[in-house]
Design an enzyme around this catalytic site. Structure first.
Site, mmCIF file in Angstrom:
data_model
loop_
_atom_site.group_PDB
_atom_site.id
_atom_site.type_symbol
_atom_site.label_atom_id
_atom_site.label_comp_id
_atom_site.label_asym_id
_atom_site.label_seq_id
_atom_site.Cartn_x
_atom_site.Cartn_y
_atom_site.Cartn_z
ATOM 1 C CG HIS A 1 -1.938 0.945 1.365
ATOM 2 N ND1 HIS A 1 -1.715 2.259 1.710
ATOM 3 C CD2 HIS A 1 -3.273 0.824 1.174
ATOM 4 C CE1 HIS A 1 -2.877 2.891 1.722
ATOM 5 N NE2 HIS A 1 -3.835 2.049 1.407
ATOM 6 C CG ASP B 1 0.777 -2.494 6.215
ATOM 7 O OD1 ASP B 1 -0.150 -2.577 7.046
ATOM 8 O OD2 ASP B 1 0.673 -1.904 5.124
ATOM 9 C CD GLN C 1 -6.718 -4.756 3.797
ATOM 10 O OE1 GLN C 1 -7.691 -5.485 3.988
ATOM 11 N NE2 GLN C 1 -6.860 -3.443 3.624
ATOM 12 C CE LYS D 1 -7.767 -1.319 5.838
ATOM 13 N NZ LYS D 1 -7.550 0.100 5.884
ATOM 14 C CB CYS E 1 -3.727 3.336 -1.559
ATOM 15 S SG CYS E 1 -4.875 4.649 -1.254
#
Lengths: 401, 393
Positions: A119, A191, A194, A217, A359
């Site tokens: 991202h 990261d 998600q 999220k 993104c």
């Protein structure tokens, strides 16, 4: 088209938005998730019963607020197998990655390895401060670990990778990379934006130095980001923002900073958001997460099978076994813009899908495509909603293929 | 035609075997959820497969956004149909003569993407789309210079502008000392939004040319034009019925039957706009029905608000009447000279509006440097506020 499946989804009732008359069919869960009632109630309770700032007052509402805030830190730590002093609250995942990149005090002589899957939030903050090297992926959409290894050199200070791409949904082989990084004394950043809502994460088992994600999220409010900073690695961080709450003492000779994590939380934080996040964590901990995971996987398989049968679009990538429920599509016919398709799905069929680059332009450039449609599921979605999507796409067949 | 209309799934579903001439009024709500399946005839299917169609949407400023599929380059054909009735545009050849458009980005967006910021990329079908900024209040000096330069370079026959956008453009260009008289175009049309008296007067000060006020919609094309305060119809392939909204004030709603888009013919469609209809002709456009202020059994339209302040403030260029619960109103205005009116003029404004509402309402008057557009990029002349939206700016 397909017959409605009469499978009860026991979780839908927890989400007020899904209990409205004719709620939008929400398939944009990779962008943000819906909120269960307990999260709303936690926010309302804070606003209506005990609004106060944290870490400052000696009155009971301030103490209650501080307790709720710090309890959320403990819950967050427990959720990912960390200790609570390894949890820094920020304002979102992007903010967390920017803070990390700056706190590591990188310069252009330093190299940071990232990947084509990232991202923009896990690319631009590093690109701004250091020299970035981009690891490629294989034909299946998995990180090419050999290629990544070839990028390592004595100037490599950080390897920062997504656990799961927001386009492909494939769970990446990070443990292998993290071991590799450790051998070279390189710091690792994960990261997990998600992954956090779908993949059980234990940071100690994963072995990473830093891991970031955001609350919204995983059913929590917007405006809350999290940095896990391994106790040993956190020594390499220097505070970036200075101000109230992060300093122990100011003397003529200098300042004494608060200990981790408070020295990285200058100013009044998003107190109500973090308290609401605590309620989301409570909610998740009370669920049969394995059952939710299996249900969502079945739902996703049903979606894929139906899309294949409909044959109005191509999949951007074949789905791997180790994937979260993110499906990306490109319609066979290109004349109707992706944005327009989403507008029609919304206006005529009350379905929320996402279009665009999400993104992740480097990945789209690599795949040589100009955007896609993204369907991302969560455990509160159901078969009837997917059948409705199939009907809509079937209605739109002439526009799509 | 009757058989064709009956073959359209939407009409079949709504009206069964009813004769098209007796169809009830078609509401926008009935259309918004019927795309594309409600219109999918075999001729539309063929056109889609042969790549003979284009897609667009309405801006959503009149109500729910409406999806539209129509023959490719439909606006070229529509302009050709309409312009032959409009003095000054009779000789405009849509396939040869150039048009420059200064309007919302969203409107331009249906033709050329906002990302296409290069001059050459924004020229489509002999039309140059000038604006690349969602809010014209945010136009920088560089942007204003670019627009002026592009107009000089393109030399359009027709300069087609949203009146508020053009007024803001003039205000900014004027402050920069740009000589607008030198901008080369032969004809100016005001389009896309209600043309207020103050915007028109302001534009007339700087654009010494005949102004054509075009009235139409994305879904049914050009319906009327006004030149020198005379309204005339662009009659081809459309018919208009006027149904009374407030008959004693000669206020009527426009009901349109249009065959201009062969794939989406509208039969007795409620466009959502009001006009004054007297002696078998339109004498004034009165704005959107949904914007009108309803007090007791009366309504006060955008057109009436505009008329009430017509003679008061020469220096106004734009305004917005903010209405809270039909009880309190704030008249916000901008001026050409970037400063508030003197107290006397403000007081006259308040008096005129109070008179219009027969003293039932508290009205305050407030100068603002700029008034923000709505999400669609268009401007609300009357804005109805709720308890939640009241404090949002």
């Amino acid at each position: 088209m397909a017959t409605l499946r009469c499978i009860e989804n026991p979780w839908r009732i927890d989400f007020p938005q899904l209990c409205q008359p004719e709620p939008i069919i929400y398939f944009d869960n990779a962008a943000t998730t819906l909120k269960p009632l307990c999260v709303t109630e936690a926010l309302i309770e804070f606003y209506t019963s005990y609004t106060a700032s944290v870490h400052r007052g000696a009155y009971w509402t301030a103490e209650k607020t501080t307790t709720a805030y710090e309890t959320t830190r403990q819950k967050t730590a427990a959720f990912i197998g960390a200790d609570s002093d390894e949890i820094i609250f920020t304002y979102n995942c992007t903010y967390a990655l920017n803070l990390l990149a700056q706190a590591l005090q990188l310069n252009k002589d330093d190299e940071v390895i990232t990947s084509i899957l990232e991202h923009h939030s896990n690319l631009l903050p590093w690109q701004r401060l250091a020299t970035t090297r981009i690891a490629q992926i294989d034909a299946q959409g998995n990180l090419d670990v050999n290629h990544l290894q070839s990028l390592i050199n004595p100037r490599t200070r950080v390897i920062t990778l997504t656990y799961v791409s927001n386009i492909l949904g494939i769970i990446q082989p990070l443990q292998e990379v993290i071991q590799l990084a450790k051998q070279h004394g390189i710091l690792t950043v994960v990261d997990a934006a998600q992954a956090i809502g779908h993949v059980p994460i234990n940071v100690k088992e994963l072995g990473c130095d830093f891991l970031v994600f955001s609350a919204h999220k995983m059913l929590g409010p917007s405006g809350v980001g999290v940095i896990y900073a391994n106790r040993h690695a956190s020594g390499s961080l220097k505070p970036v923002f200075y101000g109230g709450g992060m300093v122990e003492q100011i003397a003529a000779t200098g300042i004494v900073l608060q200990k981790m994590p408070h020295c990285f939380e200058a100013g009044t934080p998003n107190i109500e958001g973090i308290i609401g996040f605590g309620a989301a964590l409570d909610y998740l901990q009370c669920q049969d997460r394995l059952a939710q995971h299996e249900y969502t996987q079945q739902l996703c398989n049903y979606l894929i099978a139906g899309l294949k049968k409909l044959d109005v679009s191509n999949f951007c990538f074949a789905r791997e076994d180790l994937s979260i429920p993110i499906i990306t599509l490109i319609p066979h016919k290109k004349t109707l813009g992706l944005n327009h398709i989403c507008q029609i799905l919304s206006d005529s069929y009350n379905i929320a899908l996402r279009d665009g680059y999400h993104c992740s332009q480097p990945l789209f450039n690599y795949l040589n495509i100009t955007g896609c449609l993204r369907i991302s599921l969560f455990f509160y979605n159901n078969y009837a909603e997917i059948d409705h999507l199939f009907d809509a796409l079937d209605h739109m067949r002439h526009l799509l293929c | 035609m009757n058989d064709y209309l009956k073959s359209i799934p939407l009409y079949q579903k709504l009206y069964g075997d009813t004769e098209p001439s007796t169809f009830p009024i078609l509401e926008r709500k009935q259309l918004t959820q019927s795309f594309p399946h409600g219109w999918m005839t075999s001729s539309l299917q063929d056109a889609i497969h042969n790549d003979l169609v284009e897609y667009t949407t309405t801006s959503g400023s009149y109500g729910d956004r409406l999806q539209i599929v129509r023959p490719k380059n439909w606006w070229l054909d529509e302009h050709a149909r309409a312009f032959k009735y409009i003095p000054g545009l009779v000789n405009f050849n849509v396939k040869r003569d150039k048009r420059a458009v200064l309007s919302t980005v969203l409107c331009s967006n249906t033709n050329c993407f906002r990302e296409a910021t290069q001059y050459s990329d924004r020229i489509i079908n002999h039309t140059l789309f000038l604006n690349t900024t969602p809010d014209p209040n945010q136009w920088s000096e560089t942007e204003i210079k670019r627009i002026v330069e592009e107009l000089h370079c393109y030399q359009p026959f027709l300069f087609d502008a949203d009146p508020v956008y053009l007024a803001i453009f003039i205000r900014k260009a004027n402050a920069m000392g740009i000589d607008l008289q030198q901008i080369p175009f032969r004809c100016l049309s005001l389009d896309y939004e209600f043309v207020t008296n103050c915007a028109r007067r302001y534009i007339e000060q700087f654009m010494h040319t005949q102004i054509i006020n075009l009235y139409g919609t994305t879904e049914v094309g050009c319906l009327f034009f006004e030149v020198g305060q005379q309204f005339s119809r662009c009659p081809e392939l459309s018919q208009i019925d006027f149904i009374p909204a407030v008959a004693e004030k000669n206020i009527y709603e426009i009901i349109v039957t249009s065959f201009k888009n062969c794939y989406m013919p509208f039969i007795r469609y409620r466009v959502g706009d009001l006009v004054r209809w007297q002696n078998n002709q339109v004498t004034a456009l009165l704005g959107r029905a949904k914007d009108a202020i309803r007090i007791n059994n009366d309504i006060v339209t955008v057109g009436e608000v505009d008329h009430s302040i017509k003679e008061v403030a020469d220096d106004l260029i734009h305004y917005q009447l903010q209405v809270f619960n039909n009880q309190q109103m704030t008249f916000c205005y901008t001026t050409a000279f970037f400063a508030k009116l003197d107290i006397e003029k403000e007081s006259i404004l308040a008096q005129q509006l109070t008179k219009l509402f027969e003293k039932q309402i508290t009205i305050s008057v407030q100068y603002q440097d700029q008034i923000a557009p709505e999400a669609s990029g268009k401007f609300a002349l009357i804005k109805h506020l709720t308890e939640t939206t009241r404090w949002q700016r």
